[in-house]
Write a protein that holds these residues in place. Structure first.
Motif, PDB file in Angstrom:
ATOM      1  N   ASN A  68       0.842  -1.197   0.000  1.00  0.00           N
ATOM      2  CA  ASN A  68       0.000   0.000   0.000  1.00  0.00           C
ATOM      3  C   ASN A  68       0.878   1.247   0.000  1.00  0.00           C
ATOM      4  O   ASN A  68       2.033   1.204   0.417  1.00  0.00           O
ATOM      5  CB  ASN A  68      -0.902  -0.005   1.238  1.00  0.00           C
ATOM      6  N   LYS A  69       0.311   2.342  -0.464  1.00  0.00           N
ATOM      7  CA  LYS A  69       1.042   3.606  -0.494  1.00  0.00           C
ATOM      8  C   LYS A  69       1.336   4.031   0.949  1.00  0.00           C
ATOM      9  O   LYS A  69       0.503   3.889   1.826  1.00  0.00           O
ATOM     10  CB  LYS A  69       0.201   4.706  -1.151  1.00  0.00           C
ATOM     11  N   ARG A  70       2.551   4.562   1.144  1.00  0.00           N
ATOM     12  CA  ARG A  70       2.936   4.989   2.494  1.00  0.00           C
ATOM     13  C   ARG A  70       3.191   6.490   2.508  1.00  0.00           C
ATOM     14  O   ARG A  70       4.160   6.957   3.097  1.00  0.00           O
ATOM     15  CB  ARG A  70       4.178   4.221   2.938  1.00  0.00           C
ATOM     16  N   TYR A  71       2.381   7.221   1.789  1.00  0.00           N
ATOM     17  CA  TYR A  71       2.472   8.681   1.812  1.00  0.00           C
ATOM     18  C   TYR A  71       1.059   9.254   1.761  1.00  0.00           C
ATOM     19  O   TYR A  71       0.085   8.500   1.642  1.00  0.00           O
ATOM     20  CB  TYR A  71       3.350   9.208   0.671  1.00  0.00           C
ATOM     21  N   SER A  72       0.989  10.569   1.862  1.00  0.00           N
ATOM     22  CA  SER A  72      -0.334  11.184   2.085  1.00  0.00           C
ATOM     23  C   SER A  72      -1.077  11.517   0.794  1.00  0.00           C
ATOM     24  O   SER A  72      -0.473  11.636  -0.287  1.00  0.00           O
ATOM     25  CB  SER A  72      -0.178  12.460   2.906  1.00  0.00           C
ATOM     26  N   VAL A  73      -2.368  11.724   0.929  1.00  0.00           N
ATOM     27  CA  VAL A  73      -3.214  12.184  -0.181  1.00  0.00           C
ATOM     28  C   VAL A  73      -2.685  13.511  -0.722  1.00  0.00           C
ATOM     29  O   VAL A  73      -2.789  13.793  -1.919  1.00  0.00           O
ATOM     30  CB  VAL A  73      -4.682  12.323   0.293  1.00  0.00           C
ATOM     31  N   CYS A  74      -2.056  14.327   0.152  1.00  0.00           N
ATOM     32  CA  CYS A  74      -1.520  15.624  -0.290  1.00  0.00           C
ATOM     33  C   CYS A  74      -0.516  15.451  -1.432  1.00  0.00           C
ATOM     34  O   CYS A  74      -0.445  16.291  -2.331  1.00  0.00           O
ATOM     35  CB  CYS A  74      -0.827  16.347   0.861  1.00  0.00           C
ATOM     36  N   VAL A  75       0.250  14.358  -1.398  1.00  0.00           N
ATOM     37  CA  VAL A  75       1.246  14.132  -2.459  1.00  0.00           C
ATOM     38  C   VAL A  75       0.518  13.984  -3.795  1.00  0.00           C
ATOM     39  O   VAL A  75       0.871  14.638  -4.796  1.00  0.00           O
ATOM     40  CB  VAL A  75       2.101  12.875  -2.151  1.00  0.00           C
ATOM     41  N   GLU A  76      -0.512  13.166  -3.827  1.00  0.00           N
ATOM     42  CA  GLU A  76      -1.264  12.966  -5.076  1.00  0.00           C
ATOM     43  C   GLU A  76      -1.987  14.249  -5.485  1.00  0.00           C
ATOM     44  O   GLU A  76      -2.090  14.575  -6.663  1.00  0.00           O
ATOM     45  CB  GLU A  76      -2.283  11.832  -4.903  1.00  0.00           C
ATOM     46  N   CYS A  77      -2.466  14.973  -4.479  1.00  0.00           N
ATOM     47  CA  CYS A  77      -3.200  16.215  -4.721  1.00  0.00           C
ATOM     48  C   CYS A  77      -2.265  17.249  -5.368  1.00  0.00           C
ATOM     49  O   CYS A  77      -2.618  17.896  -6.362  1.00  0.00           O
ATOM     50  CB  CYS A  77      -3.742  16.726  -3.393  1.00  0.00           C
ATOM     51  N   THR A  78      -1.054  17.357  -4.819  1.00  0.00           N
ATOM     52  CA  THR A  78      -0.084  18.327  -5.343  1.00  0.00           C
ATOM     53  C   THR A  78       0.350  17.937  -6.751  1.00  0.00           C
ATOM     54  O   THR A  78       0.470  18.778  -7.635  1.00  0.00           O
ATOM     55  CB  THR A  78       1.148  18.388  -4.390  1.00  0.00           C
ATOM     56  N   LEU A  79       0.544  16.619  -6.978  1.00  0.00           N
ATOM     57  CA  LEU A  79       0.938  16.159  -8.324  1.00  0.00           C
ATOM     58  C   LEU A  79      -0.134  16.497  -9.355  1.00  0.00           C
ATOM     59  O   LEU A  79       0.157  16.700 -10.529  1.00  0.00           O
ATOM     60  CB  LEU A  79       1.187  14.643  -8.323  1.00  0.00           C
ATOM     61  N   ARG A  80      -1.384  16.567  -8.896  1.00  0.00           N
ATOM     62  CA  ARG A  80      -2.469  16.912  -9.830  1.00  0.00           C
ATOM     63  C   ARG A  80      -2.653  18.424  -9.968  1.00  0.00           C
ATOM     64  O   ARG A  80      -3.571  18.886 -10.640  1.00  0.00           O
ATOM     65  CB  ARG A  80      -3.773  16.254  -9.365  1.00  0.00           C
ATOM     66  N   GLU A  81      -1.752  19.144  -9.281  1.00  0.00           N
ATOM     67  CA  GLU A  81      -1.740  20.615  -9.361  1.00  0.00           C
ATOM     68  C   GLU A  81      -3.063  21.243  -8.930  1.00  0.00           C
ATOM     69  O   GLU A  81      -3.536  22.218  -9.513  1.00  0.00           O
ATOM     70  CB  GLU A  81      -1.335  21.060 -10.776  1.00  0.00           C
ATOM     71  N   ASN A  82      -3.701  20.625  -7.905  1.00  0.00           N
ATOM     72  CA  ASN A  82      -4.908  21.228  -7.338  1.00  0.00           C
ATOM     73  C   ASN A  82      -4.521  22.397  -6.448  1.00  0.00           C
ATOM     74  O   ASN A  82      -3.453  22.408  -5.857  1.00  0.00           O
ATOM     75  CB  ASN A  82      -5.648  20.208  -6.448  1.00  0.00           C
ATOM     76  N   GLY A  83      -5.416  23.339  -6.285  1.00  0.00           N
ATOM     77  CA  GLY A  83      -5.218  24.342  -5.250  1.00  0.00           C
ATOM     78  C   GLY A  83      -5.463  23.665  -3.901  1.00  0.00           C
ATOM     79  O   GLY A  83      -6.143  22.635  -3.841  1.00  0.00           O
ATOM     80  N   CYS A  84      -4.891  24.215  -2.808  1.00  0.00           N
ATOM     81  CA  CYS A  84      -5.042  23.529  -1.516  1.00  0.00           C
ATOM     82  C   CYS A  84      -6.250  24.052  -0.744  1.00  0.00           C
ATOM     83  O   CYS A  84      -6.330  25.239  -0.405  1.00  0.00           O
ATOM     84  CB  CYS A  84      -3.776  23.697  -0.687  1.00  0.00           C
ATOM     85  N   LEU A  85      -7.169  23.142  -0.430  1.00  0.00           N
ATOM     86  CA  LEU A  85      -8.395  23.515   0.288  1.00  0.00           C
ATOM     87  C   LEU A  85      -8.110  23.866   1.748  1.00  0.00           C
ATOM     88  O   LEU A  85      -8.811  24.677   2.339  1.00  0.00           O
ATOM     89  CB  LEU A  85      -9.412  22.370   0.206  1.00  0.00           C
ATOM     90  N   LEU A  86      -7.055  23.253   2.307  1.00  0.00           N
ATOM     91  CA  LEU A  86      -6.671  23.584   3.686  1.00  0.00           C
ATOM     92  C   LEU A  86      -6.262  25.061   3.738  1.00  0.00           C
ATOM     93  O   LEU A  86      -6.662  25.806   4.631  1.00  0.00           O
ATOM     94  CB  LEU A  86      -5.513  22.675   4.122  1.00  0.00           C
ATOM     95  N   GLU A  87      -5.485  25.468   2.747  1.00  0.00           N
ATOM     96  CA  GLU A  87      -5.055  26.879   2.699  1.00  0.00           C
ATOM     97  C   GLU A  87      -6.249  27.805   2.494  1.00  0.00           C
ATOM     98  O   GLU A  87      -6.208  28.973   2.852  1.00  0.00           O
ATOM     99  CB  GLU A  87      -4.033  27.085   1.571  1.00  0.00           C
ATOM    100  N   GLU A  88      -7.312  27.275   1.910  1.00  0.00           N
ATOM    101  CA  GLU A  88      -8.517  28.102   1.704  1.00  0.00           C
ATOM    102  C   GLU A  88      -9.436  28.085   2.932  1.00  0.00           C
ATOM    103  O   GLU A  88     -10.525  28.643   2.910  1.00  0.00           O
ATOM    104  CB  GLU A  88      -9.305  27.597   0.484  1.00  0.00           C
ATOM    105  N   GLY A  89      -9.027  27.351   3.984  1.00  0.00           N
ATOM    106  CA  GLY A  89      -9.795  27.391   5.234  1.00  0.00           C
ATOM    107  C   GLY A  89     -10.675  26.172   5.478  1.00  0.00           C
ATOM    108  O   GLY A  89     -11.463  26.164   6.418  1.00  0.00           O
TER     109      GLY A  89
END
Ligand code: SF4
Ligand code: SF4
Ligand code: SF4
Length: 248
Positions: free
Chosen positions: A153-174
């Motif tokens: 299984n993957k041993r890293y976070s969803v954030c890694v996949e999210c960043t690779l997809r060049e999404n804006g960060c929802l955490l940063e948006e609050g």
């Protein structure tokens, strides 16, 4: 080889996910028979060589059923987050009755025993995380089993996949996003569709809960909101998380 898809207490969404894999099932059938699948077959055979078990036991009969599955099968796969981490049924173990009632809109769930991951009762050979599991990971797992290779299984976070997809960060948006502490493998499907990650694949091995909690507190989320977010898919980690929240 033959397989079975067997349900314990759960929503049976992982069985439905199997049914949704029409093309892939035809491919699987070239190499494996599906001998037991209550949702799809009228006549089911037993035993099976590979048992995919969704859900988790919530009564004595289901514990006995799980022990029999383990005894009779060569390979046991925990299918989906309920089987892997306790998932949704485990919410009630870790919350005060009051909190559980709030989540279930005032109707307390009738779960007579603690809902725990399958590994608490039997040896589990493979785990497929996700609510429901990812089709790609199931294909990878079946290929690995057929070739006699390991599956990791993957041993890293969803954030890694999210960043690779060049999404804006929802955490940063609050938004209260669980991506930083959640196991990757879903291709960050929720944030890619502008919805925060609820953590449905459960925490990964090196998740920095303390760091995540501090950020959420700094953002202005209350301790109750954070505990509630963690309570859905982090059965094993929740005690620790609540202890940290008390310290902060
Ligand atoms: S993991 Fe999710 S989809 Fe699968 S059985 Fe459990 S609640 Fe349903
Ligand atoms: S949106 Fe969520 S998953 Fe994506 S990078 Fe931000 S915190 Fe991580
Ligand atoms: S983004 Fe989060 S909630 Fe959505 S499928 Fe992935 S792990 Fe589950």
């Amino acid at each position: 080889m033959n397989i079975g898809i067997i349900s314990l207490s759960c929503c049976e969404g992982c069985s439905v996910q199997f049914l949704n894999m029409e093309k892939e099932i035809l491919e699987i059938l070239k190499y494996m028979g599906i001998n037991n699948f209550r949702l799809a077959k009228e006549i089911n055979e037993w035993p099976v060589e590979i048992a995919f078990v969704e859900g988790t036991p919530t009564n004595r009969d289901e514990i006995i059923k799980l022990l029999k599955i383990r005894k009779d099968s060569k390979i046991l796969v925990a299918l989906g987050t309920c089987a892997a981490t306790g998932g949704v049924p485990a919410i009630v173990n870790t919350l005060e009755k009051k909190e559980a009632m709030k989540i279930y809109n005032g109707v307390p769930p009738k779960i007579p025993i603690d809902a725990k991951p399958l590994k608490y009762y039997v040896d589990v050979d493979y785990i497929l995380y996700g609510c429901p599991f990812s089709k790609e990971e199931l294909k990878e797992l079946i290929t690995s089993v057929l070739l006699g290779k390991g599956f990791r299984n993957k041993r890293y976070s969803v954030c890694v996949e999210c960043t690779l997809r060049e999404n804006g960060c929802l955490l940063e948006e609050g938004y209260l996003c669980m991506g930083p502490v959640t196991r990757a493998g879903c291709k960050a499907i929720c944030p890619s569709n502008n919805t925060q990650c609820l953590g449905c694949r459960g925490p990964y091995e090196d998740a920095n809960f303390k760091g995540h909690i501090r950020i959420l507190l700094e953002m202005g989320f209350s301790k109750d909101e954070i505990a509630e977010a963690y309570s859905i898919f982090s059965y094993e980690e929740l005690k620790e998380v609540i202890a940290w929240l008390k310290e902060e």
